[in-house]
Design an enzyme around this catalytic site. Structure first.
Site, PDB file in Angstrom:
ATOM      1  N   TYR A   8     -59.829  49.315 -39.947  1.00  0.00           N
ATOM      2  CA  TYR A   8     -59.548  50.463 -40.818  1.00  0.00           C
ATOM      3  C   TYR A   8     -60.192  51.736 -40.288  1.00  0.00           C
ATOM      4  O   TYR A   8     -60.251  52.736 -40.991  1.00  0.00           O
ATOM      5  CB  TYR A   8     -60.067  50.193 -42.236  1.00  0.00           C
TER       6      TYR A   8
ATOM      7  N   LYS B 115     -63.710  35.852 -36.106  1.00  0.00           N
ATOM      8  CA  LYS B 115     -62.777  35.263 -35.131  1.00  0.00           C
ATOM      9  C   LYS B 115     -63.391  35.449 -33.740  1.00  0.00           C
ATOM     10  O   LYS B 115     -62.749  35.959 -32.811  1.00  0.00           O
ATOM     11  CB  LYS B 115     -61.404  35.960 -35.256  1.00  0.00           C
TER      12      LYS B 115
ATOM     13  N   ASP C 241     -59.388  31.611 -39.773  1.00  0.00           N
ATOM     14  CA  ASP C 241     -58.205  30.800 -40.110  1.00  0.00           C
ATOM     15  C   ASP C 241     -58.625  29.472 -40.734  1.00  0.00           C
ATOM     16  O   ASP C 241     -58.044  29.034 -41.743  1.00  0.00           O
ATOM     17  CB  ASP C 241     -57.288  30.593 -38.890  1.00  0.00           C
TER      18      ASP C 241
ATOM     19  N   ASP D 204     -60.428  41.988 -46.700  1.00  0.00           N
ATOM     20  CA  ASP D 204     -59.340  42.393 -47.590  1.00  0.00           C
ATOM     21  C   ASP D 204     -58.407  41.212 -47.860  1.00  0.00           C
ATOM     22  O   ASP D 204     -58.048  40.914 -48.998  1.00  0.00           O
ATOM     23  CB  ASP D 204     -58.565  43.545 -46.941  1.00  0.00           C
TER      24      ASP D 204
END
Ligand code: ATP
Length: 340
Positions: free
Chosen positions: A125, A173, A206, A230
């Protein structure tokens, strides 16, 4: 003396759920002098003003705390998200989004009690995007800074410690995003050593999503970068009854803007059907923040009782009440709790 706060009803379902929430706050007997700003986002741009007019930023800087409804963000083009601009301009780096099972609400799980701590000012963002017209290539920079990572992760640990929570999971990640997620993870591991009483683990995003939809009761506080946070907060909202019931807060070192997880939901705007639960719980978080603990507890307990009894609930959670019927019923319950 009345609290001096800023109010941004927003657009879409924002004004409806805000009105309902003001009614409930009034029933709780809290005296607030609101500085209201309705001109924001698309309706500011139509008037030739910036999407986030500076008088709004000034008001929050002066008053310290705001209650905010959603503001629609145009998809793909148009102005930069007002919600994101506000968080960045006011440096509200911690987005705190609790997901708690409500007794009486029929959901796949009944023992979810977790909080997402989303970094709110950087990551994907950051707004650093490029389009190379020659090559037809679009790039987005996911900026993670040491300072930005440190302060959100520390906020999460401090919150956990202050609220008797025992377990922090850092979502990342880092197997693929070795620099950005890698930095976030390294800082998390370093900080965890300062909080030996809190169990710390990290989880690849994930895998965490899969774990959350199968065993959400195993999670307590989850901290992550902006986009992962988010997505996780919508996912966990879904576990406990949806966006209509999930509150949120944007908190910085000096200022705070309280804002539900949901967006402006244009598909149901203006129909008096939106669920004001998320916004009223958001207001309860705000009341706690300004020291009105009793009023906050009266609102939360009345909400829980309403869900337990299962009457006067809105369509999204299986009822048939309108927004205003919900607000009337909740206000009555809050008023009688406060008077008791
Ligand atoms: P944004 O991009 O602004 O975050 P979004 O794409 O996440 O928005 P929302 O506006 O939050 O989307 O809403 C998604 C859907 O959830 C809506 O279409 C609406 O049907 C439902 N929804 C959201 N908030 C509420 C609410 N308070 N009451 C009832 N339904 C809601």
């Amino acid at each position: 003396m009345a609290h001096q706060l800023t109010l941004l009803p927003g657009d879409g379902i924002g004004p409806e759920v805000t009105e309902a929430t003001l009614q409930v706050i009034e029933a709780a007997g809290v005296d607030i002098d609101w500085d209201r700003h309705r001109v924001i986002g698309a309706n500011a741009v139509e008037r030739g003003r910036p999407a986030l007019p500076s008088d709004i930023v000034d008001s929050i800087q002066e008053r310290g705390t705001a209650l905010k409804g959603p503001v629609t963000t145009p998809v793909g083009q148009g102005f930069t998200s007002v919600n994101v601009q506000l968080r960045q301009r006011l440096d509200l780096y911690s987005n705190v989004r609790p997901a708690t099972s409500l007794e009486g609400l029929d959901t796949p799980f009944d023992d979810v009690d977790l909080i997402i701590f989303r970094e709110n000012t950087e990551g994907l963002y950051s707004g650093i995007e490029y389009y190379d017209e020659r090559l037809d290539i679009a790039d987005s920079i996911a900026r993670v800074t040491k300072r930005g990572a440190e302060r959100i992760i520390r906020f999460c640990f401090e919150y956990a410690q202050a609220h008797g929570r025992e377990h922090v999971t850092l979502a990342h990640k880092a197997n693929i995003l070795k620099k950005t997620s890698g930095l976030f993870l390294d800082i998390g591991r370093d900080l965890a050593a300062e909080y030996p009483d809190i169990k710390f683990e990290d989880s690849i995003i994930d895998n965490l999503c899969m774990q959350l939809v199968t065993n959400p009761e195993n999670y307590d506080c989850i901290v992550s970068t902006n986009l992962f946070g988010d997505i996780l907060s919508d996912l966990t909202a879904g576990l406990v009854g949806g966006l209509g019931v999930t509150p949120g807060a944007n908190i910085g070192d000096e200022l705070a803007v309280f804002e539900a997880v949901h967006g402006s939901a244009p598909d149901i705007a203006g129909q008096n059907v939106a669920n004001p639960t998320a916004m009223t719980r958001t207001a309860a978080m705000m009341l706690q923040h300004i020291g009105e603990d009793e009023a906050a507890a009266a609102i939360e307990q009345s909400l829980f009782a309403m869900y337990r009894d299962g009457d006067t609930l809105t369509q999204d959670v299986g009822g048939d009440a309108s927004t205003s019927e919900f607000a009337d019923a909740l206000s009555d319950r809050v008023a009688s709790k406060v008077e008791a």
